[in-house]
Write an enzyme that holds these catalytic residues in place. Structure first.
Site, mmCIF file in Angstrom:
data_model
loop_
_atom_site.group_PDB
_atom_site.id
_atom_site.type_symbol
_atom_site.label_atom_id
_atom_site.label_comp_id
_atom_site.label_asym_id
_atom_site.label_seq_id
_atom_site.Cartn_x
_atom_site.Cartn_y
_atom_site.Cartn_z
ATOM 1 N N HIS A 155 44.582 27.428 43.665
ATOM 2 C CA HIS A 155 45.687 28.024 43.236
ATOM 3 C C HIS A 155 45.741 29.005 45.060
ATOM 4 O O HIS A 155 46.171 29.467 45.494
ATOM 5 C CB HIS A 155 45.871 28.962 42.876
ATOM 6 N N ARG A 164 51.039 30.738 43.826
ATOM 7 C CA ARG A 164 50.380 31.896 44.100
ATOM 8 C C ARG A 164 49.665 32.497 44.929
ATOM 9 O O ARG A 164 50.183 33.080 46.039
ATOM 10 C CB ARG A 164 49.347 31.716 42.393
ATOM 11 N N HIS A 191 50.125 22.500 38.219
ATOM 12 C CA HIS A 191 51.285 22.954 39.510
ATOM 13 C C HIS A 191 51.581 22.234 40.585
ATOM 14 O O HIS A 191 52.226 22.908 41.478
ATOM 15 C CB HIS A 191 50.405 24.518 40.005
#
Length: 499
Positions: free
Chosen positions: A244, A275, A304
């Protein structure tokens, strides 16, 4: 998940009208107060627990549902958050924060039109509220953009960004002193220089970035949807979970476990971006190693690595800020070619999310998935990216609002049918960085420590040895990073504190 520091803080609300002070309702208020304290301390799991107890005692209080909805939003349980927000509105149609919560839940699920309807309701009730107007306008922009994209997609055949690029004509300016590909190729020297360059917060030249993207697309599109890897008895492989955009923690993994090489292979199990605000650095580093060691460095797609998530959680905004919209479109194309699963020695299956909404799915079914697309709302591809395990047998509605939750019996049946020992998945923050569930048959690994600078979790990676394939867990903690907050490039609605 929890928002970055510095954003507008949205606190759980205190009921405006005190209920009658009999013992049950008074106890419900005490539980709500305890839940609020946990919420303020960012202990969302306990906040949810105590809100739930308050709801059991007083199920007619809309604010309890609204507060729990916000706590669910913080823990990415968007399906549960949506349900609570809807229930709050049913109990009190004048409870405006219920509409905010439901809009935030729908935004997180990529249901922008539904979110817009709720923002519109808020604006009608509070026409002079600048914050409400701003959220409505931002959501309206997204809805219009999506409609435009659908119109374009329907009018013409899909054309690759690669076809419109002329990389050879791109000039690297004399003043650029950063790493360059050697004769158009990634080398170990380039990768070491790149990581140091990124560590110093410098940007790779756009020509080099485009070269990496075009080349890695060529590599990925030749792979099977299910990658199959054989480890000899003396060989090991490292499996990492979500990273992330936490580039400095990625560097720490390589510091602790060694750089990737033909004798030190890796699997990164999706959710490389969003993020964290160094997602470009993470993904270009990973793609560089994929080019350097195509048979020993493996990347699987996460939920994602998709347009809907990237539009909301920061990666699209980050690429546009550091490079161009065209480069984001190319990233999107490349992500669609990432494999969905990997099988080690025919015994350990690795995927980002988990198992399936229906029984009877086989490894051959996974091989046959046409992955070169944005994931559908249901079906095996969706499940591989989105599903989660649960402790009880059977299946249940997903806490995320997408795919399902699957129990130990589902895992056992799938493994037996496919002659597997266990699965490794990621997709969920774990306090210790990993979790072993379903009687050892379902392992979760998460590799982003102190997720979003707020969760305080450890991270881990797994070693698998060819001789026995037993998971060996290695924990690590977060390292310092430059003062760029998580979600710095996220959608404006996120930065306004709505999620």
């Amino acid at each position: 998940m929890a928002m970055a520091e510095g954003e507008r803080t949205e606190c759980a609300e205190t009921p405006r009208d005190e209920p009658p002070a009999d013992g049950t309702l008074k106890r419900a208020e005490e539980l709500k107060t305890q839940a609020n304290d946990y919420f303020k301390a960012k202990d969302y799991e306990n906040a949810i627990k105590f809100y739930s107890q308050a709801i059991e005692l007083n199920p007619g209080n809309a604010i309890y549902y609204g507060n729990r909805s916000l706590a669910y939003l913080r823990t990415e349980c968007y399906g549960y958050a949506l349900g609570d927000a809807t229930r709050a509105i049913e109990l009190d149609k004048k409870y405006i924060k219920g509409y905010y919560r439901r809009a935030a839940s729908n935004m997180a699920l990529g249901k922008f039109r539904a979110a817009l309807r709720d923002y519109e309701t808020v604006v009608k009730v509070k026409p002079n509220d600048k914050d409400a107007k701003m959220k409505y306008q931002e959501c309206s922009k997204i809805v219009k953009q999506k409609a435009f994209e659908r119109a374009i997609a329907g009018d013409e055949h899909r054309r690759s960004v690669v076809d419109s690029l002329d990389i050879e004509s791109m000039t690297i300016e004399d003043e650029y002193s950063g790493p360059k590909l050697e004769d158009g190729k990634v080398t170990i020297t380039f990768m070491k220089d790149l990581m140091q360059w990124y560590k110093d917060q410098k940007k790779l030249h756009r020509k080099c970035a485009y070269q990496i993207l075009v080349q890695v697309k060529e590599v990925l599109c030749k792979l099977s949807t299910l990658v199959e890897t054989t480890l000899k008895e003396t060989e090991k492989i490292t499996v990492c979970g979500d990273t992330h955009g936490q580039f400095y923690d990625l560097l720490n993994i390589f510091e602790l476990n060694g750089l990737p090489s033909e004798t030190n292979p890796y699997i990164f199990n999706g959710d490389f971006v969003d993020r964290g605000s160094f997602s470009v650095e993470v993904i270009l580093t990973l793609f560089g190693f994929k080019l350097l060691y195509p048979d020993h460095f493996h990347l699987l797609r996460g939920n994602h690595e998709t347009d809907n998530m990237n539009q909301i959680y920061g990666f699209e905004g980050e690429v546009k800020a550091k490079y161009t919209a065209q480069m984001y479109e190319l990233f999107s194309e490349v992500f669609e070619w990432l494999p969905l699963a990997q099988c080690i020695n025919g015994k350990v299956l690795i995927m980002h999310g988990g198992l399936f909404s229906e029984d009877g799915v086989t490894l051959d079914d996974i091989r046959k998935i046409e992955r070169n697309r944005q994931p559908p709302d249901s079906g095996p591809m969706c499940d591989l990216l989105w599903s989660d395990p649960q402790p009880q047998n059977g299946r249940s509605v997903s806490k995320r609002g997408v795919s399902c939750q699957f129990g130990p019996d589902v895992t056992k049946a799938f493994l037996e049918e496919n002659q597997l020992d266990y699965i490794i998945r990621s997709h969920e923050v774990k306090a210790e960085g990993y979790e072993v569930a379903h009687g050892g048959r379902c392992v979760t690994v998460f590799s982003a420590p102190n997720y979003c600078d707020q969760m305080g979790n450890k991270a881990s990676y797994i070693h698998l040895q060819g001789s026995d394939l037993r998971p060996q867990f290695h924990q690590f903690t977060a390292v310092p990073h430059p003062n760029v907050k998580p979600m710095a490039y996220a959608n404006t609605l996120l930065q306004l504190g709505m999620m």
